[in-house]
Design a protein around this motif. Structure first.
Motif, PDB file in Angstrom:
ATOM      1  N   ASP A 169      34.779  35.118  45.963  1.00 24.45           N
ATOM      2  CA  ASP A 169      33.596  34.270  46.158  1.00 24.45           C
ATOM      3  C   ASP A 169      32.610  34.431  45.002  1.00 24.45           C
ATOM      4  O   ASP A 169      32.018  33.459  44.536  1.00 24.45           O
ATOM      5  N   LEU A 170      32.423  35.656  44.558  1.00 20.21           N
ATOM      6  CA  LEU A 170      31.524  35.910  43.420  1.00 20.21           C
ATOM      7  C   LEU A 170      32.041  35.221  42.161  1.00 20.21           C
ATOM      8  O   LEU A 170      31.281  34.567  41.435  1.00 20.21           O
ATOM      9  N   VAL A 171      33.337  35.344  41.917  1.00 24.28           N
ATOM     10  CA  VAL A 171      33.945  34.723  40.731  1.00 24.28           C
ATOM     11  C   VAL A 171      33.896  33.204  40.834  1.00 24.28           C
ATOM     12  O   VAL A 171      33.588  32.506  39.852  1.00 24.28           O
ATOM     13  N   SER A 172      34.182  32.673  42.023  1.00 26.78           N
ATOM     14  CA  SER A 172      34.178  31.218  42.223  1.00 26.78           C
ATOM     15  C   SER A 172      32.796  30.624  41.982  1.00 26.78           C
ATOM     16  O   SER A 172      32.670  29.519  41.451  1.00 26.78           O
ATOM     17  N   SER A 177      44.556  39.383  38.938  1.00 33.83           N
ATOM     18  CA  SER A 177      43.653  40.481  38.575  1.00 33.83           C
ATOM     19  C   SER A 177      42.819  40.917  39.771  1.00 33.83           C
ATOM     20  O   SER A 177      42.637  42.119  40.009  1.00 33.83           O
ATOM     21  N   MET A 178      42.307  39.953  40.538  1.00 35.00           N
ATOM     22  CA  MET A 178      41.466  40.277  41.693  1.00 35.00           C
ATOM     23  C   MET A 178      42.254  40.961  42.798  1.00 35.00           C
ATOM     24  O   MET A 178      41.752  41.866  43.465  1.00 35.00           O
ATOM     25  N   ILE A 179      43.506  40.534  43.006  1.00 35.47           N
ATOM     26  CA  ILE A 179      44.343  41.160  44.030  1.00 35.47           C
ATOM     27  C   ILE A 179      44.568  42.635  43.701  1.00 35.47           C
ATOM     28  O   ILE A 179      44.374  43.520  44.542  1.00 35.47           O
ATOM     29  N   SER A 216      38.732  40.733  34.568  1.00 33.75           N
ATOM     30  CA  SER A 216      38.602  39.274  34.645  1.00 33.75           C
ATOM     31  C   SER A 216      38.904  38.619  33.302  1.00 33.75           C
ATOM     32  O   SER A 216      39.560  37.575  33.242  1.00 33.75           O
ATOM     33  N   ILE A 217      38.434  39.244  32.222  1.00 28.99           N
ATOM     34  CA  ILE A 217      38.694  38.705  30.881  1.00 28.99           C
ATOM     35  C   ILE A 217      40.200  38.701  30.595  1.00 28.99           C
ATOM     36  O   ILE A 217      40.765  37.704  30.135  1.00 28.99           O
ATOM     37  N   ILE A 218      40.843  39.815  30.896  1.00 28.30           N
ATOM     38  CA  ILE A 218      42.292  39.924  30.665  1.00 28.30           C
ATOM     39  C   ILE A 218      43.050  38.907  31.510  1.00 28.30           C
ATOM     40  O   ILE A 218      43.954  38.215  31.025  1.00 28.30           O
ATOM     41  N   GLY A 219      42.671  38.776  32.788  1.00 27.58           N
ATOM     42  CA  GLY A 219      43.355  37.842  33.685  1.00 27.58           C
ATOM     43  C   GLY A 219      43.224  36.402  33.237  1.00 27.58           C
ATOM     44  O   GLY A 219      44.208  35.648  33.218  1.00 27.58           O
ATOM     45  N   VAL A 220      42.006  35.998  32.864  1.00 24.88           N
ATOM     46  CA  VAL A 220      41.757  34.613  32.451  1.00 24.88           C
ATOM     47  C   VAL A 220      42.481  34.286  31.152  1.00 24.88           C
ATOM     48  O   VAL A 220      43.134  33.233  31.033  1.00 24.88           O
ATOM     49  N   ILE A 221      42.387  35.166  30.172  1.00 21.33           N
ATOM     50  CA  ILE A 221      42.974  34.888  28.852  1.00 21.33           C
ATOM     51  C   ILE A 221      44.507  34.886  28.914  1.00 21.33           C
ATOM     52  O   ILE A 221      45.157  33.947  28.436  1.00 21.33           O
TER      53      ILE A 221
END
Length: 261
Positions: free
Chosen positions: A126-129, A109-111, A61-66
């Motif tokens: 849903d958890l991330v949202s 990243s989630m896919i 998640s960190i890698i995807g967001v950044i």
């Protein structure tokens, strides 16, 4: 009641070339709070994802967001630098992150992660949202400290003067966005999470997040100064508003897909 920006130093502490900034700290705390809240929800709602899997996804998640946030900012807001100075993409420390770019990044990243670990994509989304508004709230407060994304001139009774910019009363747009995109959106999502929608209606929380974030962002952009180098498209809409339209459409699509299923 005219407010004055307190002019807080964006740098918390400096060790020579190394600086700890409020903006960077907002990302750190956003990820940490989100991480522990996701674990708590999984435990309370008996969602079948183990702790090790969440620990691994934390890095994804960190890698995807950044990466997504930075690439999105350069692509959407500094398109000319891609040709003139492409290496500028990697200068994250100079600032410039796009929510919509970060959204695309974490979706990718989630896919990949959900397929690799045989997890339902929408349970993960849903958890991330649900925890995303925490990071949005902290990020907008950091924008306020950095005197970024300032509001348009106004006579509104809660107008604020930013002395480092000018002496014109303006909307404190960063505070508006922190409240609506962060706090209020989080409260809305809490209502559905407590009804066990994450475990029973996969994708519903994601749809509500996308719809309400898109609507709040679209409306509040009318109170925010558009980017100087971009201006307004059709003399009406900002880049943030144009990007919010597909966000709302995607949320509506997921909502009806969830309702149908």
């Amino acid at each position: 009641m005219l407010l004055i920006h307190p002019l807080i130093d964006p740098v918390i502490v400096s060790f020579g070339l190394i600086e700890i900034r409020w903006y960077g700290l907002s990302y750190v705390f956003g990820f940490i709070f989100g991480y522990y809240l996701i674990k708590k929800i999984i435990q309370n709602q008996n969602i079948k994802i183990n702790d090790k899997t969440i620990d691994n996804f934390f890095i994804w998640s960190i890698i995807g967001v950044i990466i997504g946030g930075r690439l999105g900012y350069v692509l959407f807001y500094q398109t000319s630098t891609i040709l003139n100075n492409p290496i500028n993409i990697f200068f994250i420390w100079k600032g410039g992150m796009s929510f919509h770019g970060g959204l695309i990044g974490i979706i990718v990243s989630m896919i990949i992660f959900s397929k690799k670990n045989s997890i339902n994509f929408f349970i993960l989304s849903d958890l991330v949202s649900f925890v995303a508004p925490i990071g949005l709230f902290l990020g907008r407060l950091a924008n306020f400290i950095n005197v970024e994304l300032i509001g348009r001139p106004t006579n509104f009774f809660l107008a604020m003067i930013y002395p480092s910019i000018d002496n014109i009363p303006r909307h404190p747009s960063q505070i508006y966005e922190a409240l609506f995109e962060g706090l209020i959106l989080f409260i809305i999502l809490i209502y559905f999470v407590r009804k066990n929608y994450i475990s029973n209606k996969h994708g519903f929380i994601s749809s509500i997040f996308l719809i309400f974030y898109g609507i709040f962002r679209f409306i509040l952009e009318f109170l925010r100064e558009p980017d100087l180098h971009l201006g307004l498209f059709f003399n009406i809409f900002s880049m943030g508003q144009l990007l919010s339209i597909p966000t709302i459409i995607l949320g509506i699509y997921i909502y009806f897909k969830t309702k149908k299923n």
